[in-house]
Design an enzyme around this catalytic site. Structure first.
Site, mmCIF file in Angstrom:
data_model
loop_
_atom_site.group_PDB
_atom_site.id
_atom_site.type_symbol
_atom_site.label_atom_id
_atom_site.label_comp_id
_atom_site.label_asym_id
_atom_site.label_seq_id
_atom_site.Cartn_x
_atom_site.Cartn_y
_atom_site.Cartn_z
ATOM 1 N N LYS A 22 0.951 -1.169 -0.111
ATOM 2 C CA LYS A 22 -0.200 0.029 -0.095
ATOM 3 C C LYS A 22 0.886 1.181 -0.059
ATOM 4 C CE LYS A 22 -1.727 1.735 4.039
ATOM 5 N NZ LYS A 22 -1.447 2.980 4.298
ATOM 6 N N ASN A 23 1.933 1.380 0.845
ATOM 7 C CA ASN A 23 2.779 2.507 1.063
ATOM 8 C C ASN A 23 3.676 2.692 0.043
ATOM 9 O OD1 ASN A 23 1.286 3.095 3.498
ATOM 10 N ND2 ASN A 23 2.802 2.533 4.888
ATOM 11 N N CYS A 119 -4.879 12.381 12.817
ATOM 12 C CA CYS A 119 -5.937 11.220 12.963
ATOM 13 C C CYS A 119 -5.602 10.286 14.057
ATOM 14 C CB CYS A 119 -5.387 10.102 11.725
ATOM 15 S SG CYS A 119 -3.879 9.529 11.904
ATOM 16 N N ARG A 124 0.158 14.613 12.936
ATOM 17 C CA ARG A 124 0.608 14.731 11.552
ATOM 18 C C ARG A 124 0.792 16.089 10.706
ATOM 19 N NH1 ARG A 124 -1.233 8.844 9.385
ATOM 20 N NH2 ARG A 124 0.515 9.007 8.212
ATOM 21 N N ASP A 307 4.498 1.003 11.949
ATOM 22 C CA ASP A 307 3.517 0.392 11.318
ATOM 23 C C ASP A 307 3.540 -1.195 12.105
ATOM 24 O OD1 ASP A 307 2.905 2.621 10.264
ATOM 25 O OD2 ASP A 307 3.266 2.002 8.248
ATOM 26 N N ARG A 399 -8.503 -0.193 4.637
ATOM 27 C CA ARG A 399 -7.477 0.604 4.034
ATOM 28 C C ARG A 399 -6.204 -0.131 3.704
ATOM 29 N NH1 ARG A 399 -5.315 4.597 7.348
ATOM 30 N NH2 ARG A 399 -4.309 5.133 5.615
#
Ligand SMILES: CC(=O)N[C@H]1[C@@H](OP(=O)(O)OP(=O)(O)OC[C@H]2O[C@@H](n3ccc(=O)[nH]c3=O)[C@H](O)[C@@H]2O)O[C@H](CO)[C@@H](O)[C@@H]1O
Ligand SMILES: C=C(OP(=O)(O)O)C(=O)O
Length: 437
Positions: A22-23, A119, A124, A307, A399
């Protein structure tokens, strides 16, 4: 609202294949904006809600996007005139949308992006991104919830990042590809996803050197062309399955896992007595009967990834002895543990560190995911808890994990994803019947 119901106690065994990262795919999709000629072809693209969000951002910017989900391929054509504005509706769904700013400034000299905001894991800010663009000559204004940047043409500069921010490194690197002259970015992020992006940019005709080291040098070029690229495997998804195997005394072959990308996690898991075997196309993970406690501190790559922090705390909770987890990247990433109190977790948060008393008998409960990795962590906790765990707020999970429940099921876990109506009709004995099917 859907829920994932887990019945704990099963040992995970078998093979699981990881998706593209994803990243890596999100900034690479943004980079397709830089190609004023041709059609980009991205393969090994994961089917995730974040990818659909980025596709929508690109479509809004007038990029032709076709997602062939059957073969995990995206075709993106940015050869028409593109727009300069990314609205709140998309950016609020996914902060990573901010990485279209560099490509838009590079290509159009104009970008107007809704401010991403914070978030569940932290505030952030994007100050480092903006500092970089300002150093390259952009005029930046923040008004009515938007950041707007204008410049005739970005000019190469020497930029030092106060912190090796992943997004700022990607954004500035993309901006610099079409800038006039040379840009040198120091103290950059060194994540594998940065290297994947640099490889893609270079294939498009950019001149980027040093990705994966502390300094990246970009010599600006006058135009870039679309190209083909296969996205690297998702090291965080791979790492999540490593933890799932580790805590369940499992034996799982993780296809496409790259040991080099997960060095800090593997090193810690080895300390906890997890065994690894590198095999062709992947990595086998064998969990011990009892995990040993260990201390972990998250850091930018090549340190232990934030993560993987939430998932790792589950392994610490079921280890023998007391462990610590220190989170240095985000200021507020222990929300999953507060949910875990209802599952009998025994820990004490002291500022950025949490003291985890292992060897607790975890008990199933209803828990809500506060972010993507918290969702995965709570599901893994369910695998090693007595009774039933029900995890809600699954939009976070979607996500970043493709069919997480089905992949766990294939490894032998009792995991079911149910709708709210189904769930409301279920007593524990109905759930028992569900798993007996
Ligand atoms: C889509 C994507 O790739 N997301 C990853 C990316 O997020 P993201 O790119 O947002 O993370 P950053 O590396 O930028 O953020 C790390 C830290 O730097 C701070 N910061 C960042 C930018 C800035 O301008 N000012 C500032 O202070 C942040 O608040 C945070 O505390 O890297 C994070 C850190 O590895 C990962 O957890 C995310 O999964
Ligand atoms: C924090 C994450 O993603 P994002 O930066 O997109 O919120 C993540 O992937 O764990």
């Amino acid at each position: 609202m859907e829920k994932i119901i887990v019945r704990g106690g099963n040992r995970l065994e078998g093979t699981v294949k990881v998706e593209g990262a994803k990243n890596a795919v999100l900034p690479i999709l943004a980079a397709t904006l830089l190609a004023s000629e041709g059609q980009s072809v991205l393969t090994n693209v994961p089917i995730l809600s974040d990818v659909f969000t980025m596709n929508n951002v690109l479509k809004h910017l007038n990029v032709g996007v076709e997602f062939q989900e059957n073969n995990n391929t995206i075709l993106a054509d940015a050869s028409n005139d593109i727009n300069f504005e990314a609205p709140f509706a998309y950016v609020s769904k996914m902060r990573a949308s901010i990485v279209v700013m560099g490509p838009l400034l590079a290509r159009l000299g104009h970008a107007r992006i809704a401010l991403p905001g914070g978030c569940a894991i932290g505030t952030r800010p994007i100050d480092l991104h903006l500092k970089g663009f300002e150093a390259m000559g952009a005029d930046i204004k923040i008004e009515n919830g938007f950041v707007e940047a204008k410049v005739d043409r970005l000019v190469g500069a020497r930029i030092y990042l106060d912190f090796p921010s992943v997004g700022a490194t990607q954004n500035i690197m993309m901006g610099a590809t079409l800038a006039e002259g040379t840009t040198i970015i120091e103290n950059v992020a060194r994540e594998p996803e940065i290297v994947d992006l640099a490889n893609f940019l270079n294939r498009m005709g950019a001149k980027v050197v040093g990705a994966g080291t502390e300094t990246i040098r970009i010599e600006g070029v006058s135009s870039m062309k679309a190209t083909e690229h296969s996205i690297i495997p998702d090291r965080i998804e791979a790492g999540t399955f490593m933890i799932a195997a580790a805590v369940t005394n499992g034996n799982v072959f993780i296809e496409d896992a790259i040991a080099e990308h997960n060095k800090p996690l593997i090193s810690k898991l080895k300390e906890m007595h997890v065994a690894f075997q590198e095999e062709e196309n992947g990595l086998r993970v064998i969990g011990p009967r009892t995990l040993k406690a260990t201390d972990v501190k998250t850091m930018p790559h090549p340190g232990f990834p934030t993560d993987m922090q939430a998932q790792m705390t589950i392994a610490q909770l079921v280890s023998q002895g007391t462990s610590t987890m220190t989170e240095t990247v985000f200021e507020n990433r222990f929300m999953h543990l507060e949910e875990m109190r209802r599952m009998n977790a025994d820990f004490k948060v002291e500022g950025q560190t949490v003291l985890i008393h292992g060897n607790t008998d975890l008990q199933g409960a209803e828990v809500a995911a506060s972010d993507l990795r918290a969702a995965a962590a709570l599901i893994i906790a369910g695998l090693v808890s007595k009774g039933y765990t029900r995890v809600t707020n699954l939009s976070h999970l979607d996500r970043g994990y493709y069919e997480f429940d089905k992949k766990l099921q294939a490894l032998g876990a009792d995991v079911e994803r149910v709708t709210e109506d189904e769930q409301n009709a279920f007593s524990d004995s109905d759930v028992e019947a569900l798993f007996a099917k």
